[in-house]
Design an enzyme around this catalytic site. Structure first.
Site, short mmCIF file in Angstrom:
data_model
loop_
_atom_site.label_atom_id
_atom_site.label_comp_id
_atom_site.label_asym_id
_atom_site.label_seq_id
_atom_site.Cartn_x
_atom_site.Cartn_y
_atom_site.Cartn_z
N SER A 39 0.84 -1.19 0.00
CA SER A 39 0.00 0.00 0.00
C SER A 39 0.88 1.24 0.00
O SER A 39 2.03 1.19 0.46
CB SER A 39 -0.90 0.01 1.25
OG SER A 39 -1.61 1.22 1.38
N TYR A 87 -2.13 -0.18 10.71
CA TYR A 87 -2.16 -0.59 9.29
C TYR A 87 -0.86 -0.18 8.61
O TYR A 87 -0.26 -0.97 7.88
CB TYR A 87 -3.37 0.03 8.60
CG TYR A 87 -3.49 -0.33 7.13
CD1 TYR A 87 -3.85 -1.61 6.73
CD2 TYR A 87 -3.26 0.63 6.14
CE1 TYR A 87 -3.97 -1.94 5.39
CE2 TYR A 87 -3.38 0.31 4.80
CZ TYR A 87 -3.73 -0.97 4.43
OH TYR A 87 -3.85 -1.29 3.10
#
Length: 244
Positions: free
Chosen positions: A139, A152
């Site tokens: 990501s 995250y």
């Protein structure tokens, strides 16, 4: 393309980027072994390509024995594995002060241990073959830290580090490694956000600027299709209007 007849294993294939990648690779006649927890969705996806070789199997990436079984299925059916795409992931969004410890554990289990389970399951086969390609969905959050995404962020930074370590350890065995790091993408990932305000905000961003899962799938196909002596290690893909 250099994709036809390649044996490719994909986790998290029931929706989003995993499903889009399955469709993209099936169009190029790859031999696919696709896994996710929702077997009904996998079977519906397979039914879209009745003339292609697609095997579906239920898998929870947090359970090593299920990931190993998925890899074993590919080996038993096709005799080797060209590519493993570790795609399964979740994205709960929450401030650290909320102490969402159950979410933290789930993020670590899926986003980090899930990737490690895939590597552990497939690496002996690829080392024996002296070839292979391991891909992970990372990501932009694995490159940039933002508030409310700290855990995250940590999981995606970890994946980036693990995949670079894998590259350094295994490049002499002709094993290629790739992380694909998307920015905002319109998928079902928002469903893993339990905080309703954060979920609403994520949906709004995705609707306004989000890329399609098909955009990311084409990037995965590009990495797989690259020449055997070329290793596409990192791909970062942002919507043009994304700030971070």
């Amino acid at each position: 393309m250099n994709i036809e007849n390649k044996v490719i294993v994909i986790t998290g294939a029931s929706s989003g980027i995993g499903a889009a990648t399955t469709r993209e690779l099936a169009k190029h006649h790859a031999k696919l072994v696709i896994g996710a927890r929702r077997l009904d969705r996998l079977n519906n996806l397979k039914a879209e390509f009745p003339d292609e070789q697609i095997i579906t199997q239920s898998v929870d990436v947090t359970k090593f024995e299920e990931v190993q079984a998925l890899v074993d299925t590919a080996n038993e059916k096709f005799g080797h594995i060209d590519v493993l795409y570790n795609n399964a992931g979740i994205m709960p969004v929450n401030a650290l002060i909320n102490r969402a410890r159950d979410e933290w554990q789930q993020i670590l289990n899926v986003n980090i241990i899930g990737v490690l389970n895939g590597i552990a399951a497939v690496l002996p086969t690829m080392v024996k073959q002296k070839s292979g390609h391991i891909i992970a969905t990372d990501s932009v959050a694995g490159h940039v830290v933002v508030p409310n995404l700290a855990v995250y962020n940590g999981s995606k930074f970890a994946v980036r580090a693990i995949m670079e370590g894998l590259r350094q350890e295994q490049h002499n065995n002709n094993i290629r490694t790739t992380i694909v790091s998307p920015g905002s993408v319109s998928t079902e990932l928002y469903k893993s956000i339990k905080n309703p305000d954060n979920q609403k905000a994520e949906i709004e961003v995705e609707n306004q600027i989000g890329l399609s899962a098909e955009n990311i799938a084409k990037s995965v196909a590009f990495a797989i299709d690259s020449p055997d002596n070329m290793d596409v290690n990192e791909i970062i893909i942002r919507p043009i209007k994304q700030d971070i």
